[in-house]
Design an enzyme around this catalytic site. Structure first.
Site, PDB file in Angstrom:
ATOM      1  N   LYS A 206       0.835  -1.210   0.000  1.00 38.85           N
ATOM      2  CA  LYS A 206       0.000   0.000   0.000  1.00 38.85           C
ATOM      3  C   LYS A 206       0.868   1.257   0.000  1.00 38.85           C
ATOM      4  CE  LYS A 206      -3.615   2.180   2.758  1.00 38.85           C
ATOM      5  NZ  LYS A 206      -4.534   2.043   3.883  1.00 38.85           N
ATOM      6  N   GLU A 212      10.573  -4.822   4.396  1.00 37.09           N
ATOM      7  CA  GLU A 212      10.626  -6.227   3.982  1.00 37.09           C
ATOM      8  C   GLU A 212      10.295  -6.376   2.496  1.00 37.09           C
ATOM      9  OE1 GLU A 212       9.054  -4.964   6.533  1.00 37.09           O
ATOM     10  OE2 GLU A 212       9.158  -6.259   8.307  1.00 37.09           O
ATOM     11  N   GLY A 267      -4.959  -1.991   5.167  1.00 34.69           N
ATOM     12  CA  GLY A 267      -4.128  -3.125   4.738  1.00 34.69           C
ATOM     13  C   GLY A 267      -4.782  -4.468   4.994  1.00 34.69           C
ATOM     14  N   ARG A 268      -5.281  -4.674   6.214  1.00 32.84           N
ATOM     15  CA  ARG A 268      -5.841  -5.991   6.554  1.00 32.84           C
ATOM     16  C   ARG A 268      -7.230  -6.207   5.944  1.00 32.84           C
ATOM     17  NH1 ARG A 268      -4.874  -2.626  10.506  1.00 32.84           N
ATOM     18  NH2 ARG A 268      -6.476  -1.830  11.908  1.00 32.84           N
ATOM     19  N   GLU A 353      -4.889  -6.667  15.275  1.00 30.59           N
ATOM     20  CA  GLU A 353      -4.413  -5.361  14.827  1.00 30.59           C
ATOM     21  C   GLU A 353      -5.568  -4.352  14.856  1.00 30.59           C
ATOM     22  OE1 GLU A 353      -0.827  -4.550  11.857  1.00 30.59           O
ATOM     23  OE2 GLU A 353      -2.676  -4.842  10.763  1.00 30.59           O
ATOM     24  N   HIS A 384      -4.638 -33.265  18.697  1.00 34.55           N
ATOM     25  CA  HIS A 384      -3.496 -34.074  19.131  1.00 34.55           C
ATOM     26  C   HIS A 384      -2.399 -33.187  19.703  1.00 34.55           C
ATOM     27  CE1 HIS A 384      -5.204 -37.668  17.238  1.00 34.55           C
ATOM     28  NE2 HIS A 384      -5.740 -36.758  16.431  1.00 34.55           N
ATOM     29  N   LYS A 512       9.464  -0.352  14.128  1.00 35.59           N
ATOM     30  CA  LYS A 512      10.036   0.067  12.836  1.00 35.59           C
ATOM     31  C   LYS A 512      11.015   1.220  13.049  1.00 35.59           C
ATOM     32  CE  LYS A 512       6.089  -0.948   9.794  1.00 35.59           C
ATOM     33  NZ  LYS A 512       5.126  -0.371   8.869  1.00 35.59           N
TER      34      LYS A 512
HETATM   35  C1  G6Q Z   1      -2.540  -3.787   7.939  1.00 26.32           C
HETATM   36  C2  G6Q Z   1      -1.314  -3.176   8.380  1.00 26.32           C
HETATM   37  C3  G6Q Z   1      -0.046  -3.872   7.951  1.00 26.32           C
HETATM   38  C4  G6Q Z   1       0.347  -3.593   6.499  1.00 26.32           C
HETATM   39  C5  G6Q Z   1       1.791  -4.055   6.279  1.00 26.32           C
HETATM   40  C6  G6Q Z   1       2.241  -3.871   4.854  1.00 26.32           C
HETATM   41  O1  G6Q Z   1      -3.634  -3.356   8.166  1.00 26.32           O
HETATM   42  O2  G6Q Z   1      -1.322  -1.846   8.033  1.00 26.32           O
HETATM   43  O3  G6Q Z   1      -0.100  -5.249   8.135  1.00 26.32           O
HETATM   44  O4  G6Q Z   1      -0.530  -4.228   5.626  1.00 26.32           O
HETATM   45  O5  G6Q Z   1       2.646  -3.386   7.155  1.00 26.32           O
HETATM   46  O6  G6Q Z   1       2.144  -2.536   4.486  1.00 26.32           O
HETATM   47  P1  G6Q Z   1       2.281  -2.094   2.990  1.00 26.32           P
HETATM   48  O7  G6Q Z   1       1.159  -2.694   2.228  1.00 26.32           O
HETATM   49  O8  G6Q Z   1       2.237  -0.598   3.005  1.00 26.32           O
HETATM   50  O9  G6Q Z   1       3.601  -2.617   2.505  1.00 26.32           O
END
Ligand code: G6Q
Length: 550
Positions: A206, A212, A267-268, A353, A384, A512
């Site tokens: 996003k 990463e 994002g989620r 989150e 199990h 971060k």
């Molecule tokens: C979700 C969070 C988080 C995000 C990641 C990746 O709601 O904001 O999990 O999706 O940190 O972020 P980017 O899509 O910006 O790389």
């Protein structure tokens, strides 16, 4: 806004709880043959059985009154109509608009939502079809056979979960992989299986600033260019999913190969947006549409069904009942469906989150528990492993069990056992097994009375332990869409009751910010920056191992 604990319905629930402390579900089932009918409900092919909970119809009425006094209905409408309910970031929350087949005209932050969504969806469809029919080719002219989604968190968990869940709908021509971890083993292990000439990378981010994802994308680009020896190859082998066109271009991806989404997609909650491209590539455009349609069906149910017959509301309010009145801390999710093996990590992010917050809409610290610790694993594996604690541990754990009435594999007998095991677990949690019965059994097996008396307490199942069961016909795209939206709205319901912002995630920021100085301290000439004693000790140990001064 009245503080939660001052609401009359909260006080009524506190009173009601006193009379429920000794409630025994077993007696309730014995006394009321209609308990299942009264405490279960349907939406499409989904059945929610919530009769195995420590509730009566009176409990449900109190919980619905709490929802009304919390203005849940008004908050729900505010979400659907694009108000800025993400108040700490001043953003609308409109993932539901992404899956509506007919979108009412809506302008948010100067953007004509309906027009923009349709435009991106059409581009996604064209792209997916061109990859599938072989029109989109790699730099050397070969068709794409492998797709690697590089993303993390919301840009990974949703699509990865959906792709695993709908593996049986996968198109034959393309295989989709997911790389998220900064650990180079993740990318290297994936690339080792792939041919650069037939591999397409989707960089899903996003913000397009995530450490990463950019690290993995850069390494993937280097791998591709080293193999194809043509800088121009990036154009045929990389596409981006993002809100940040500038950063995408700076990375070297042609904006023509970028699919956008918007700030009002969290994002989620983003698998319904361009972030779902990997899903569409795996299952085909028609099936992706069915996934969206399933989610929309749940949206409609959530918007229109009366609270008492509203699945996300019932699930959410049961969670409030346990977390805030029974004092439970965790919440177990057990899909008896191996294809849903990534549902738990997905729901962990969605729930924890969203509702792992301690400050309310009045900017005050809350004086009650908010989001639970979400955990679980597919059945029967969990049986199990950790089910011992669910049955015999000292904690009360509310649980969800999920199962499909029909399984697409030809191994019908195994599926029959799977269903039987799922129901056996919820029945065992409910019924338990008494000391008297166990003693009698042991004596019948030839044990002396004394031996039986000593062993029996260890074998007692207290019972009266709660569970919800979600039964669906089969795991198809439409049903998966419904299930995901069900949990999204459940989390929304709880966030509204707790008066928190379910749509920001400031809690992920601090780590971060602290990582760059620590990274520098690991290899710089001398340790710089202020760190606590433990962190300093760890840095020193790593430096010693590298022969650096400490
Ligand atoms: C979700 C969070 C988080 C995000 C990641 C990746 O709601 O904001 O999990 O999706 O940190 O972020 P980017 O899509 O910006 O790389």
């Amino acid at each position: 806004m009245k503080p939660l604990k001052h609401l009359p319905a909260w006080k009524a629930l506190e009173q009601h709880f006193k009379s429920m402390r000794s409630f025994d579900m077993r007696a309730a089932f014995r006394e009321d043959a209609s308990r299942f009918d009264q405490l279960s409900l349907r939406c499409g092919n989904l059945l929610l059985d919530y009769s195995k909970n420590r509730v009566t119809t009176e409990t449900i009425q109190h919980l619905m009154q709490l929802a009304r006094e919390s203005e849940l209905e008004a908050m729900r409408n505010a979400m659907f109509t694009g108000e800025r309910i993400n108040f700490t970031e001043q953003r609308a929350v409109l993932h539901t608009a992404l899956r509506a087949p007919v979108r009412p005209p809506l302008v948010v932050e100067g953007v004509d939502v309906e027009h923009e969504i349709s435009k991106v969806l059409k581009r996604m469809q064209r792209f997916v079809e061109s990859v599938h029919n072989g029109n989109w080719r790699g730099h050397t002219g070969k068709p794409i056979r492998n797709v690697v989604n590089i993303g993390i968190g919301g840009s990974d968990l949703g699509p990865a979960m959906a792709c695993h869940a709908l593996d049986h709908y996968a198109v034959e021509s393309v295989r989709v992989y997911f790389v998220s971890n900064l650990d180079p083993a993740h990318l290297a292990g994936t690339l080792a299986q792939l041919d650069p000439e037939t591999t397409l990378f989707i960089v899903a981010s996003k913000t397009f600033t995530t450490l990463e994802t950019l690290a993995n994308a850069n390494s993937a680009k280097a791998w591709l260019l080293a193999a194809l020896r043509a800088p121009g190859a990036v154009a045929q082998h990389f596409v981006a999913l993002s809100t940040n066109a500038q950063a995408v271009e700076a990375f070297g991806i042609d904006p023509e190969n970028m699919f956008i989404f918007w700030d009002w997609v969290g994002g989620r909650y983003s698998l319904w947006s361009a972030i779902g491209l990997s899903i569409a590539l795996q299952i085909g455009w028609g099936n992706f549409q069915a996934l969206l349609a399933g989610a929309h069906a749940m949206d409609t149910h959530f918007r229109e069904a009366p609270l008492e017959a509203n699945m996300p509301v019932i699930l959410g309010m049961l969670g409030i009942w346990y977390a805030n009145f029974w004092g439970t801390d965790t919440y177990g999710i057990f899909p008896y469906d191996q294809r849903l093996r990534l549902l738990v990590p997905f729901l962990q992010q969605l729930d924890m989150e969203s509702n792992g917050k301690n400050v309310n809409r009045a900017n005050k610290r809350v004086n009650y528990n908010t989001g639970p610790i979400v955990w679980g694993a597919p059945g029967t594996n969990g049986q199990h492993a950790f089910f011992e604690l669910v049955h015999q541990g000292t904690r009360l754990i509310p649980t969800d069990f999920l199962m499909a009435a029909v399984n697409p594999t030809p191994l019908a007998d195994q599926h029959e056992w799977l269903l039987a095991n799922c129901m056996a677990q919820t029945e065992a949690l409910l019924k338990g097994k008494s000391r008297a019965v166990i003693e009698a059994e042991l004596i019948a097996q030839g044990m002396s009375r004394e031996e039986a008396r000593a062993l029996a307490p260890h074998k007692v199942f207290p019972g009266n332990r709660p569970s919800n069961t979600l039964l669906y016909q089969k795991l198809d795209p439409h049903t998966l869409g419904m299930l995901i939206a069900l949990y999204e709205h459940k989390v929304f319901v709880q966030g509204m009751i707790w008066q928190i912002n379910s749509f920001d995630q400031w809690g992920v920021e601090l780590g971060k910010q602290l990582a760059p100085p620590i990274r520098a301290a690991l290899s710089s000439v001398r340790v710089i920056g202020e760190h606590d004693g433990s962190t300093l000790g760890l840095i020193a140990d790593i430096r010693r191992r590298r022969g650096l001064s400490t």
